[in-house]
Design an enzyme around this catalytic site. Structure first.
Site, PDB file in Angstrom:
ATOM      1  N   ARG A 154       0.823  -1.216   0.000  1.00 47.98           N
ATOM      2  CA  ARG A 154       0.000   0.000   0.000  1.00 47.98           C
ATOM      3  C   ARG A 154       0.849   1.254   0.000  1.00 47.98           C
ATOM      4  NH1 ARG A 154      -5.523  -0.524   1.890  1.00 47.98           N
ATOM      5  NH2 ARG A 154      -6.177  -2.511   1.015  1.00 47.98           N
ATOM      6  N   ARG A 169      -3.421   6.911   0.851  1.00 45.61           N
ATOM      7  CA  ARG A 169      -3.915   8.130   1.488  1.00 45.61           C
ATOM      8  C   ARG A 169      -2.938   8.804   2.439  1.00 45.61           C
ATOM      9  NH1 ARG A 169      -9.477   5.254   2.950  1.00 45.61           N
ATOM     10  NH2 ARG A 169      -7.946   3.573   2.944  1.00 45.61           N
ATOM     11  N   ARG A 186      -7.207  11.993  -5.403  1.00 41.54           N
ATOM     12  CA  ARG A 186      -8.375  11.248  -4.942  1.00 41.54           C
ATOM     13  C   ARG A 186      -9.559  12.179  -4.682  1.00 41.54           C
ATOM     14  NH1 ARG A 186     -11.877   8.746  -3.639  1.00 41.54           N
ATOM     15  NH2 ARG A 186     -12.001   6.993  -2.208  1.00 41.54           N
ATOM     16  N   ASP A 211      -6.498  -2.744  -7.483  1.00 44.81           N
ATOM     17  CA  ASP A 211      -7.037  -3.354  -6.269  1.00 44.81           C
ATOM     18  C   ASP A 211      -7.317  -4.820  -6.531  1.00 44.81           C
ATOM     19  OD1 ASP A 211      -8.112  -2.399  -3.450  1.00 44.81           O
ATOM     20  OD2 ASP A 211      -9.391  -4.010  -4.183  1.00 44.81           O
ATOM     21  N   TYR A 246     -14.812 -11.670   0.102  1.00 41.53           N
ATOM     22  CA  TYR A 246     -15.526 -10.432  -0.264  1.00 41.53           C
ATOM     23  C   TYR A 246     -16.773 -10.730  -1.086  1.00 41.53           C
ATOM     24  CZ  TYR A 246     -11.755  -7.662   1.639  1.00 41.53           C
ATOM     25  OH  TYR A 246     -10.853  -7.088   2.501  1.00 41.53           O
TER      26      TYR A 246
HETATM   27  O1  CP3 Z   1       0.197  -1.904  -2.458  1.00 41.83           O
HETATM   28  C1  CP3 Z   1      -0.130  -0.980  -3.240  1.00 41.83           C
HETATM   29  O2  CP3 Z   1       0.234   0.207  -3.088  1.00 41.83           O
HETATM   30  C2  CP3 Z   1      -0.895  -1.338  -4.496  1.00 41.83           C
HETATM   31  C3  CP3 Z   1      -2.283  -1.051  -4.475  1.00 41.83           C
HETATM   32  C4  CP3 Z   1      -3.225  -1.896  -3.640  1.00 41.83           C
HETATM   33  C5  CP3 Z   1      -4.447  -1.381  -3.158  1.00 41.83           C
HETATM   34  N1  CP3 Z   1      -5.141  -2.388  -2.572  1.00 41.83           N
HETATM   35  C6  CP3 Z   1      -4.901   0.018  -3.305  1.00 41.83           C
HETATM   36  C7  CP3 Z   1      -6.022   0.483  -2.489  1.00 41.83           C
HETATM   37  C8  CP3 Z   1      -3.162  -3.245  -3.263  1.00 41.83           C
HETATM   38  C9  CP3 Z   1      -2.065  -4.243  -3.477  1.00 41.83           C
HETATM   39  C10 CP3 Z   1      -4.390  -3.547  -2.605  1.00 41.83           C
HETATM   40  C11 CP3 Z   1      -4.712  -4.881  -2.123  1.00 41.83           C
HETATM   41  C12 CP3 Z   1      -5.965  -5.111  -1.394  1.00 41.83           C
HETATM   42  N2  CP3 Z   1      -7.180  -4.518  -1.584  1.00 41.83           N
HETATM   43  C13 CP3 Z   1      -6.126  -6.116  -0.421  1.00 41.83           C
HETATM   44  C14 CP3 Z   1      -5.080  -7.077  -0.011  1.00 41.83           C
HETATM   45  C15 CP3 Z   1      -3.962  -6.402   0.644  1.00 41.83           C
HETATM   46  C16 CP3 Z   1      -4.114  -6.238   2.078  1.00 41.83           C
HETATM   47  O3  CP3 Z   1      -4.025  -5.086   2.546  1.00 41.83           O
HETATM   48  O4  CP3 Z   1      -4.234  -7.267   2.733  1.00 41.83           O
HETATM   49  C17 CP3 Z   1      -7.453  -6.067   0.023  1.00 41.83           C
HETATM   50  C18 CP3 Z   1      -8.059  -6.925   1.090  1.00 41.83           C
HETATM   51  C19 CP3 Z   1      -8.115  -5.071  -0.735  1.00 41.83           C
HETATM   52  C20 CP3 Z   1      -9.562  -4.699  -0.680  1.00 41.83           C
HETATM   53  C21 CP3 Z   1      -9.680  -3.293  -0.301  1.00 41.83           C
HETATM   54  N3  CP3 Z   1      -9.456  -2.233  -1.148  1.00 41.83           N
HETATM   55  C22 CP3 Z   1      -9.964  -2.778   0.980  1.00 41.83           C
HETATM   56  C23 CP3 Z   1     -10.292  -3.602   2.193  1.00 41.83           C
HETATM   57  C24 CP3 Z   1      -9.867  -1.392   0.874  1.00 41.83           C
HETATM   58  C25 CP3 Z   1      -9.908  -0.432   2.008  1.00 41.83           C
HETATM   59  C26 CP3 Z   1     -11.030   0.420   2.124  1.00 41.83           C
HETATM   60  C27 CP3 Z   1     -10.648   1.586   3.006  1.00 41.83           C
HETATM   61  O5  CP3 Z   1     -11.348   2.583   2.860  1.00 41.83           O
HETATM   62  O6  CP3 Z   1      -9.699   1.504   3.792  1.00 41.83           O
HETATM   63  C28 CP3 Z   1      -9.561  -1.063  -0.472  1.00 41.83           C
HETATM   64  C29 CP3 Z   1      -9.404   0.294  -1.042  1.00 41.83           C
HETATM   65  C30 CP3 Z   1      -8.019   0.640  -1.482  1.00 41.83           C
HETATM   66  N4  CP3 Z   1      -7.202  -0.166  -2.222  1.00 41.83           N
HETATM   67  C31 CP3 Z   1      -7.349   1.882  -1.255  1.00 41.83           C
HETATM   68  C32 CP3 Z   1      -6.102   1.789  -1.893  1.00 41.83           C
HETATM   69  C33 CP3 Z   1      -5.048   2.852  -1.996  1.00 41.83           C
HETATM   70  C34 CP3 Z   1      -7.927   3.080  -0.539  1.00 41.83           C
HETATM   71  C35 CP3 Z   1      -8.799   3.763  -1.535  1.00 41.83           C
HETATM   72  C36 CP3 Z   1      -9.110   5.182  -1.215  1.00 41.83           C
HETATM   73  O7  CP3 Z   1      -8.338   6.068  -1.635  1.00 41.83           O
HETATM   74  O8  CP3 Z   1     -10.148   5.436  -0.609  1.00 41.83           O
END
Ligand code: CP3
Length: 343
Positions: free
Chosen positions: A26, A30, A39, A74, A151
Site C-alpha cells: 500500500r 492516502r 483522490r 485493487d 468479499y
Molecule cells: O500496495 C499498493 O500500493 C498497491 C495497491 C493496492 C491497493 N489495494 C490500493 C487500495 C493493493 C495491493 C491492494 C490490495 C488489497 N485490496 C487487499 C489485499 C492487501 C491487504 O491489505 O491485505 C485487500 C483486502 C483489498 C480490498 C480493499 N481495497 C480494501 C479492504 C480497501 C480499504 C477500504 C478503506 O477505505 O480503507 C480497499 C481500497 C483501497 N485499495 C485503497 C487503496 C489505496 C484506498 C482507496 C481510497 O483512496 O479510498
C-alpha cells in the site's frame, strides 16, 4: 540511462545484494498528500480504470527511494468482469452489490479473458514500464481465491467469515467450483500482467490466517497451487503473501511461490525454520511507523539483521501502510534500511 536498480529482483532470486531492498505494501495511498489531492477529484475505481491516473499514483511513492514500484490497482477489480460489481463506499470499504450466497450464484460467475475484462490494468502496466524507464522494477499483483471469495460471499469486509465458512463446510462442491473459477481468473490475470511487463507478481491471500491448517490444505491450497505453479513457469519472482500465517507457512510454500511474505506475528528467523531455503519478504509491524524514530529504527535494524541471515530478504511491512501514517517516518525507514544494511 543509468542501470536499473535491481536489488529487489536479486533478493527475490536469492542473489547477493549491496543493500537490503525495501518496498511497502500500500505504498501508494492516502498517507501521501499527492494521492489525496488526486483522490479528491476522482473515485478509487476511476483512478484504477484510467491508465494515466493509475500510472501517476504508482510512481508517487517511488520518489521516497523504494526499490520497487507496485501497480496501483485493487485485488477486487476482477469481481466486476466476473459478474459481481462492487464499489468502495465511503467509510465502509468495499461493498459487493449482489453477494454470492449459493451454488446458483457461483454458476453465474464468468471466467473471462484478462485482456478483455481488465485491459485497463495491462494498459497501465505498459505505461508504468515506459515511465519508469528501468529506474526500479514493477510488481503486479492479484488477490488469491480465498481472500476474493470472502468479499464475494460476505459482500464486504468480515470479522468471523461466517457466510464464507458456511458455504465452505456446507456445500464443498459449490465451494470448489467457486475456488476453481477464481483461481483460473487469477491465473490468467497474472499471466497477462507478466506479458504486459510486470517484472514480479504478488499473490495477496490476506485473510487465510482465519483458517486452520487442515482447512487451508483441503479447501484452499490446491487452488492456490493452480495459480502459482503456472506463474513460476514464467520465470518472474512470485511472492506468496498472507497474514496470520505462522501456522500455515509450510503449507503455503508447498502451494507455491518463490518468495514467501511474512507478517510480524512470527520472526523472520522462526519463519525461515518453517520454510528453509526460500527468500522471505517482510515483516515490520506497520504500526511501528507511529513509534518514535529511535524505536522504529531499532526494530527495523532487527528485521534487517535477521534478513541478512536468510538466503534472500526483501524488507517490507507485515501488512499495508495505514492511511494515518506519518510520511516522514516512511521516508526515514527507507533511508535507514538502505544505510544500515550497507554497513
Ligand atoms: O500496495 C499498493 O500500493 C498497491 C495497491 C493496492 C491497493 N489495494 C490500493 C487500495 C493493493 C495491493 C491492494 C490490495 C488489497 N485490496 C487487499 C489485499 C492487501 C491487504 O491489505 O491485505 C485487500 C483486502 C483489498 C480490498 C480493499 N481495497 C480494501 C479492504 C480497501 C480499504 C477500504 C478503506 O477505505 O480503507 C480497499 C481500497 C483501497 N485499495 C485503497 C487503496 C489505496 C484506498 C482507496 C481510497 O483512496 O479510498
Amino acid at each position: 540511462m543509468s542501470a536499473m536498480n535491481d536489488r529487489f529482483l536479486r533478493a527475490c532470486r536469492r542473489e547477493p545484494v549491496d543493500r537490503t531492498p525495501i518496498w511497502m505494501m500500500r505504498q501508494a495511498g492516502r498517507y501521501m498528500a499527492e494521492y489525496r489531492a488526486l483522490r479528491a477529484k476522482h473515485s478509487m475505481l476511476e483512478m484504477c480504470k484510467t491508465p494515466e491516473l493509475a500510472c501517476e499514483v504508482t510512481l508517487q511513492p517511488v520518489a521516497h527511494g523504494v526499490d520497487a514500484a507496485i501497480l496501483f490497482a485493487d485485488i477486487l477489480l476482477p469481481l466486476e468482469p466476473m459478474g459481481a460489481p462492487f464499489e468502495f463506499a465511503k467509510g465502509e470499504g468495499p461493498v459487493v452489490h449482489q453477494p454470492v450466497t449459493d451454488r446458483a450464484g457461483v454458476e453465474r460467475l464468468r471466467v473471462f479473458e484478462a485482456e478483455e475484462g481488465l485491459g485497463y490494468v495491462m494498459q497501465a502496466i505498459r505505461l508504468v514500464r515506459k515511465e519508469l524507464a528501468g529506474k526500479v522494477p514493477l510488481i503486479g499483483f492479484a488477490g488469491a481465491p480465498f481472500t476474493l471469495a470472502s468479499y464475494l460471499i460476505e459482500g464486504g469486509k468480515s470479522t468471523h467469515y461466517l457466510k464464507t465458512k458456511r458455504l465452505m463446510y456446507g456445500d464443498p462442491a459449490a465451494w470448489n467450483l467457486l475456488m476453481e473459477k477464481l483461481a483460473e481468473v487469477t491465473r490468467r490475470y497474472l499471466r497477462a500482467q507478466v506479458a504486459a511487463g510486470a517484472q514480479a507478481v504478488q499473490l495477496f491471500d490476506s485473510w487465510i490466517g482465519q483458517l486452520s491448517p487442515e482447512d487451508y490444505a483441503e479447501f484452499v491450497s490446491p487452488h492456490v497451487a493452480h495459480i502459482l505453479r503456472d506463474l513460476e513457469a514464467t520465470g518472474v519472482p512470485v511472492i506468496h503473501f498472507g497474514t496470520g500465517t505462522a501456522t500455515l507457512l509450510g503449507l503455503q510454500k508447498q502451494a507455491g511461490g518463490t518468495v514467501i511474505g511474512v507478517d510480524w506475528r512470527i520472526s523472520l528467523t522462526d519463519a525461515a525454520k518453517l520454510v528453509p531455503g526460500v527468500a522471505l519478504q517482510g515483516n515490520l509491524d506497520p504500526l511501528l511507523l507511529f513509534a518514535p524514530l529511535d524505536v522504529l529504527k531499532k526494530r527495523a535494524a532487527k528485521v534487517v539483521d535477521e534478513g541478512k541471515k536468510l538466503p534472500g530478504h526483501v524488507f517490507n511491512l507485515g501488512h499495508g501502510i495505514l492511511p494515518e501514517t506519518p510520511i516522514d517516518s516512511v521516508k526515514a525507514l527507507v533511508d535507514f534500511v538502505h544505510e544500515y544494511s550497507a554497513r
